[in-house]
Motif scaffolding. Structure first.
Motif, PDB file in Angstrom:
ATOM      1  N   LYS A 110      50.840 104.787 -79.475  1.00 53.87           N
ATOM      2  CA  LYS A 110      51.893 104.862 -78.439  1.00 53.87           C
ATOM      3  C   LYS A 110      52.179 103.477 -77.796  1.00 53.87           C
ATOM      4  O   LYS A 110      53.515 103.247 -77.658  1.00 53.87           O
ATOM      5  N   ALA A 111      51.285 102.612 -77.826  1.00 49.01           N
ATOM      6  CA  ALA A 111      51.406 101.361 -77.237  1.00 49.01           C
ATOM      7  C   ALA A 111      52.314 100.321 -78.058  1.00 49.01           C
ATOM      8  O   ALA A 111      52.994  99.566 -77.805  1.00 49.01           O
ATOM      9  N   ARG A 112      52.407 100.841 -79.431  1.00 47.24           N
ATOM     10  CA  ARG A 112      53.282 100.288 -80.416  1.00 47.24           C
ATOM     11  C   ARG A 112      54.319 100.796 -80.970  1.00 47.24           C
ATOM     12  O   ARG A 112      55.003 100.534 -81.983  1.00 47.24           O
ATOM     13  N   ASP A 113      54.511 102.065 -80.465  1.00 53.46           N
ATOM     14  CA  ASP A 113      55.589 102.800 -81.278  1.00 53.46           C
ATOM     15  C   ASP A 113      56.998 102.241 -81.278  1.00 53.46           C
ATOM     16  O   ASP A 113      57.719 102.453 -82.322  1.00 53.46           O
ATOM     17  N   ASN A 114      57.327 101.738 -80.226  1.00 47.46           N
ATOM     18  CA  ASN A 114      58.796 100.898 -80.376  1.00 47.46           C
ATOM     19  C   ASN A 114      58.899  99.806 -81.286  1.00 47.46           C
ATOM     20  O   ASN A 114      60.079  99.531 -81.803  1.00 47.46           O
ATOM     21  N   ASP A 115      57.645  99.119 -81.466  1.00 44.30           N
ATOM     22  CA  ASP A 115      57.713  98.095 -82.415  1.00 44.30           C
ATOM     23  C   ASP A 115      57.607  98.406 -84.140  1.00 44.30           C
ATOM     24  O   ASP A 115      58.270  97.805 -84.652  1.00 44.30           O
TER      25      ASP A 115
END
Length: 446
Positions: A110-115
């Motif tokens: 979740k902490a990296r989902d947009n990347d």
């Protein structure tokens, strides 16, 4: 010297020809005449079938059973395996494979989902007890992450959807839930003021903030999710036995939406590129379990396309359903061939009748059209009864898959593909030109 008036009239009539025939030829080009001909053919065909009730019942019943069984099985097969999720661009959805995952691993993704992707969400299918006390009132539900509806791009029929703010321990509106359109109708009678009401889940009060649209029941195909709660509300229900607090609990499914133009192999490469960081962040989590560490931290994370959603029933019933669809389809073809044989035998038995009709002035085209109409009526009546039988038998088959532990529910809307296929087979079998070998003065095979 001119002719007398009477002689002139008869001479002009002889020159013009048959006036009645000319009027009929003129009417043949009118649409009303074509409609009248069709109505006459239908009435004559119905009278002919009423004179042979045994043949009509056998032919229509055979088609109805064949089409009904074929349509029912294909409807289940299509709903469970072929039909995409009713969300925006389902072809860009991908599922994290190899079972369920822990909450710590989800927080790292979740902490990296947009990347890495165009968004990601997690969920866990559950059964909730809605009773306030006494006898249980179980309903299929799920815990979902805050961006569940945002990533799927699903809007509400009433109220609003869950947000990332709701999926936190300090949610501004407290414990909240989104309910399905069906649940709203059944339990709240479609009340307009349902948003803001409270209902009990596992003896805990939750506030309803939204109602799902009628066609959306979650991403687990085969079950209808009637109540969706934020992941952060799980400790409210389970207390000290919370799966969020238990680092060794595997209970989440994870799905991502690929970026525009992003291919699956690129998405897998992007996910695996950050897998070392996910391992480093979770080394202490699985330190006491070598087997769990090997699965979560050593094996490569793999995505698989999930346009048709996720389903535990799919792997269990895909092969048997496909085999049954093929078998019943072949049975329908055999039934169609038998009906075609019956139609040919019936046409041969009516050769005297057809000869009389031709002697009275009926053209060969008119007789062929009459036989065609009879066959078409048989085909369409059988198809209509077959579709009605399919709706009943399909629902019955789905109920047989349900158990006390798992309530199977599938949307068995008639698929245009199966309707088109069964209609084509029915018409091809029933309208197989029996007139070709039944017309008078035409050699016919023995």
């Amino acid at each position: 010297m001119g002719l007398a008036s009477d002689a002139a009239v008869w001479a002009s009539r002889r020159a013009i020809g048959n006036v009645t025939l000319a009027l009929e030829d003129a009417r043949d080009v009118w649409a009303s005449r074509a409609i009248d001909n069709v109505q006459q053919d239908v009435r004559a065909a119905v009278r002919g079938l009423r004179k042979s009730p045994g043949f009509a019942l056998v032919a229509i019943g055979t088609l109805a059973l064949g089409i009904g069984a074929n349509t029912a099985l294909f409807s289940i097969f299509s709903s469970l395996i072929l039909r995409p999720l009713p969300v925006r661009d389902p072809g860009s959805l991908a599922l994290l494979m190899d079972g369920e995952w822990s909450y710590p691993l989800w927080t790292e993704i979740k902490a990296r989902d947009n990347d890495l992707f165009d968004g990601a969400f997690a969920w866990s299918a559950q059964r909730f007890d809605l009773s306030r006390g006494g006898q249980s009132e179980l309903v299929d539900g799920a815990y979902v992450s805050g961006r569940f509806f945002e990533v799927l791009d699903v809007s509400t029929a009433r109220g609003r959807m869950l947000t990332t703010a709701d999926d936190s321990a300090a949610a501004p509106d407290g414990p909240v839930a989104v309910i399905s359109h069906r649940f709203w109708r059944q339990h709240f009678a479609g009340a307009e003021d349902v948003v803001g009401r409270q209902f009990t889940v596992q003896r805990q009060a939750f506030t309803i903030i939204g109602v799902l649209p009628p066609g959306f029941f979650g991403v687990d195909v085969g079950r209808i999710t009637d109540a969706m709660l934020p992941l952060a509300s799980e400790p409210i229900i389970n207390g000290q036995e919370s799966w969020l607090a238990s680092v060794n609990s595997s209970w989440l499914q994870i799905m991502v939406r690929l970026k525009p133009g992003q291919r699956l192999d690129h998405a897998n490469a992007a996910l695996r590129s950050v897998q070392p960081q996910i391992r480093a962040a979770n080394l202490t989590v699985w330190k006491g379990s070598a087997a769990r560490a090997a699965r979560y931290l050593t094996d490569p994370l793999t995505l698989s396309m999930a346009a048709t959603g996720n389903s535990s029933l799919r792997t269990q019933f895909e092969t048997p359903l496909l085999a049954m669809v093929v078998a019943v389809g072949l049975l329908l073809l055999v039934a169609g061939a038998n009906i075609a044989s019956l139609l040919i035998a019936r046409a041969l038995a009516r050769r005297r009748e057809l000869t009389v009709r031709m002697a009275l002035g009926g053209s060969r085209w008119r007789l062929a059209r009459l036989l065609f109409t009879e066959s078409l009526i048989v085909a369409m009546t059988g198809a209509a009864l077959g579709l009605a039988f399919a709706a009943w038998s399909g629902a019955l088959l789905v109920r047989q898959l349900s158990t006390w532990q798992s309530n199977v529910s599938l949307e068995l809307a008639l698929d245009w593909r199966v309707v088109g296929f069964t209609a084509a087979v029915a018409c091809a079998s029933a309208v197989r030109r029996p007139s070709a070998c039944s017309m008078p003065r035409r050699p016919c095979p023995a």
